[in-house]
Design an enzyme around this catalytic site. Structure first.
Site, PDB file in Angstrom:
ATOM      1  N   LYS A 170      -7.108   1.447  -2.898  1.00  0.00           N
ATOM      2  CA  LYS A 170      -6.653   0.846  -1.651  1.00  0.00           C
ATOM      3  C   LYS A 170      -6.596   1.882  -0.531  1.00  0.00           C
ATOM      4  CE  LYS A 170      -5.036  -2.318   1.150  1.00  0.00           C
ATOM      5  NZ  LYS A 170      -3.682  -2.893   1.177  1.00  0.00           N
ATOM      6  N   LYS A 205       1.003   3.931   9.285  1.00  0.00           N
ATOM      7  CA  LYS A 205       1.532   4.144   7.933  1.00  0.00           C
ATOM      8  C   LYS A 205       0.415   4.506   6.946  1.00  0.00           C
ATOM      9  CE  LYS A 205       2.436   0.493   5.238  1.00  0.00           C
ATOM     10  NZ  LYS A 205       1.731   0.633   3.961  1.00  0.00           N
ATOM     11  N   THR A 247       0.858  -1.186   0.000  1.00  0.00           N
ATOM     12  CA  THR A 247       0.000   0.000   0.000  1.00  0.00           C
ATOM     13  C   THR A 247       0.893   1.234   0.000  1.00  0.00           C
ATOM     14  OG1 THR A 247      -1.706  -1.162   1.232  1.00  0.00           O
ATOM     15  CG2 THR A 247      -1.766   1.256   1.296  1.00  0.00           C
TER      16      THR A 247
END
Lengths: 305, 305
Positions: free
Chosen positions: B177, B245, B101
């Site tokens: 995503k 993150k 990702t």
């Protein structure tokens, strides 16, 4: 406690939910008398073959069960104990099925006052929209005495697909509903933020809906509310003001209990901003419209309603 | 473009996801060579009957397909173009399937550099945990050229239950995503806030799980993560640091694009607080433990892990 399954039920509050619930009760063979502050709503009940009444007390006269489907604690209190309230008019030992979402403390206070008048209080907030009200498929998150459940059972069975019996004390049902509303409100706010963000990223938001509803980012609310945005349909199935109220209750409890709720607080602020921008009575997917206005992205054109 | 369905595939990154994906590729008859910075992970691949390699370049030698399953953009760049990187070692016309990702801009930059070396970049972030990696049932949110899809197809088919083909340009998959991760992160944070709040209200949280998962407050993440809290199991199926993150990427894009994201920001802060309290490598349901510590409520005892 009655052994017959045909009850005399008073229905107070005849909005889209209450009217649907009255239909379900009638379909199960119960006798229904009802009242709403809006005369046309009361008249609509009469059209279904129920008794349209001139006050809450009139509707509750001789009722074993009163179902109260109003917006909040203040309205519920007025229906129960205000001028022409239902509690003095009901059959002793009767049961109030109270459906408004309110703070557990408010529920406990109302239940205590009812018990002093030999009326049992079933704390029964519900989940499911107007369509499911009309087909008798609501979910109730209920708590109250075994007596209250026993008396109310035939009426609950007529209105509900599922009744969670969560405890013997009024207030427990309200607490479950508040936790549900915390999540529901956050999930709607997140859905509005995510779908507008997706638009900003240049994505096809119909495709985003398809992918997300099949992925780990899905929620019941994302799946249910985003189609309103995709269709530009902000006619209120459930209004923004419901969530300023319910997340307001969440926020109040957080402060009373000294329990920080930053995610819910953030969602509440988004609903408040949406209401402040004039969309309080529109569908609760309207935060997406506010975000689009602020950020200059184009969502599907909002239909007139 | 090859017509054979048995491909030479390099698998770089052999954590719980990468190793499972390697298993799925082997089960479909592909030849797999692999590398991980952790020697024991590379050895585990050898135990499956694949070729355990000494560097990314070694694994990619002669490979038509390289699947890169590392944590972030920096690691992906190092695997592709760093010392002993894979791009110079692959067969010209080969395809990199990039699964981390990362921000869409980072994807576009890597794809551009690949294309200068006649390597095609399939932007293919995935959804689904280690179990589904091992059974070939992942979901890919993929974008890339028709050529990249055509070459990668047999490998994707081996690893995926579902491949969304979202466009011809790398970066689109990453954008989908990121939207998914915004929602997923908010929903985990909301689940942690709601279940601890329910405990504070004195509710039976096992019962709350039962009721909410059948109600409008449900989310995929609530349903999946709250059992970790109920069982006190914070062994990382997916870690808090993944969401610091991913919500960090969301936050970065929001600032770059001047797009306010208050709900996601609130969730990010909760994950950051949880990481700051020493739980960054624990399961991403750990914000519930932090809230419990702060507020003094009792959750089920955390197991050793």
């Amino acid at each position: 406690m009655t052994e017959t399954t045909s009850l005399a039920v008073a229905m107070i509050g005849l909005g889209s939910m209450g009217l649907g619930m009255a239909k379900s009760l009638l379909a199960s063979g119960h006798t229904v008398s009802g009242y709403d502050v809006t005369a046309s709503a009361t008249a609509a009940l009469g059209d279904l073959g129920a008794r349209a009444c001139t006050s809450p007390a009139d509707a509750a006269k001789g009722a074993q069960i009163a179902v109260v489907v109003v917006v909040n604690a203040a309205q519920t209190e007025a229906v129960l104990f205000g001028d022409n309230g239902i509690v003095p008019a009901m059959v002793p030992g009767g049961v109030v099925i109270s459906c408004a979402t309110m703070a557990p403390d408010a529920v406990r206070a109302l239940a205590e006052r009812c018990s002093q008048r030999d009326i049992h209080y079933l704390d029964a907030p519900m989940s499911g929209g107007a369509a499911r009200a009309g087909t008798g498929e609501l979910t109730f998150m209920a708590s109250g005495s075994p007596h209250a459940f026993a008396v109310a059972r035939p009426a609950l069975d007529a209105m509900a697909g599922k009744v969670y019996e969560l405890g013997e004390t009024p207030g427990i049902g309200a607490s479950f509903k508040i936790v549900n509303q915390l999540l529901a409100g956050v999930h709607i706010a997140a859905a509005c933020e995510a779908i507008t963000f997706a638009s900003k990223l240049g994505l096809d938001i119909d495709k985003v809906y398809e992918v997300i509803t099949a992925s780990a980012g899905n929620s019941w609310m994302f799946e249910n509310r985003v189609p309103h945005i995709l269709e530009g349909d902000y006619a209120p199935k459930s209004a923004v003001n419901i969530f300023t109220k319910d997340l307001g209750i969440v926020s109040d409890i957080g402060r009373t209990e000294t329990f920080p709720l930053p995610i819910a607080a953030s969602a509440l602020q988004l609903f408040l901003a949406t209401a402040a921008a004039g969309m309080g009575r529109d569908d609760d997917a309207s935060p997406a419209r506010l975000i689009a206005q602020i950020t200059g992205i184009n969502l599907p054109q909002a239909k007139e309603h």
